[in-house]
Design a protein around this motif. Structure first.
Motif, short mmCIF file in Angstrom:
data_model
loop_
_atom_site.label_atom_id
_atom_site.label_comp_id
_atom_site.label_asym_id
_atom_site.label_seq_id
_atom_site.Cartn_x
_atom_site.Cartn_y
_atom_site.Cartn_z
N HIS A 1 0.50 3.70 9.34
CA HIS A 1 1.65 4.47 9.83
C HIS A 1 1.77 5.80 9.09
N ILE A 2 2.55 6.70 9.71
CA ILE A 2 2.85 7.96 9.05
C ILE A 2 4.37 8.00 8.89
N PRO A 3 4.89 8.06 7.73
CA PRO A 3 4.21 8.06 6.45
C PRO A 3 3.67 6.67 6.13
N SER A 4 2.62 6.65 5.41
CA SER A 4 1.94 5.40 5.06
C SER A 4 2.70 4.65 3.97
N LEU A 5 2.75 3.35 4.14
CA LEU A 5 3.34 2.49 3.11
C LEU A 5 2.19 1.78 2.39
N SER A 6 2.32 1.61 1.09
CA SER A 6 1.25 0.95 0.35
C SER A 6 1.83 0.17 -0.81
N SER A 7 1.00 -0.70 -1.32
CA SER A 7 1.38 -1.52 -2.47
C SER A 7 0.12 -1.85 -3.26
N THR A 8 0.29 -2.07 -4.55
CA THR A 8 -0.85 -2.46 -5.38
C THR A 8 -0.52 -3.75 -6.12
#
Length: 139
Positions: free
Chosen positions: A19-26
């Motif tokens: 998606h824009i804006p991109s969601l991320s996790s580490t």
């Protein structure tokens, strides 16, 4: 992967969507490598370059002749080594846990004789793995 070479790996994982804006996790992940019983014991003594000991025929019963040594690089039960003399009745006994070899009978009637003891080292893993080596005792 081999637990004898590396027992644990620390990994960092990053996940993101499109998606824009991109969601991320580490996340940090630790992977432990289980030890398999993939090694047999290896003799340090005796070995092909050094396989003999000399003793007098006057030593008493119970005299410590030598100690055999085998190592297994596996861990825990897989790396614990026990010993036995494959062919008994030659006048010597071995301690199962520490590899000490002692005189089991009086040897004073022997005038130069070579006793070839076949020693077996076995680990305690499943499946059990073993190695044999000859020890020459010269009386």
């Amino acid at each position: 992967m081999d637990s004898e070479k590396q027992q644990m790996y620390n990994l960092k994982v990053r996940v993101s969507d499109s998606h824009i804006p991109s969601l991320s996790s580490t996340a940090s992940i630790t992977v432990y490598i289980r030890d398999l019983n993939d090694n047999a014991p290896a003799f340090k003594f005796p070995n092909p370059a050094n396989d003999s000991v000399h003793i007098s025929n006057l030593v008493p019963e119970g005299h410590l002749v030598t100690s055999v040594v085998a190592r297994d690089p596996d861990s825990k039960q897989n790396g614990i080594v026990s010993y036995r003399i494959v062919e008994d009745g030659l006048g010597f006994a071995i301690h199962q846990n520490n590899g000490s070899i002692v005189v089991k009978k009086v040897l004073d009637q022997i005038d130069y004789e070579v006793f070839q003891l076949q020693i077996e080292a076995t680990d305690q893993g499943e499946p059990r793995r073993s190695t044999r080596q000859v020890l020459n005792i010269i009386v």
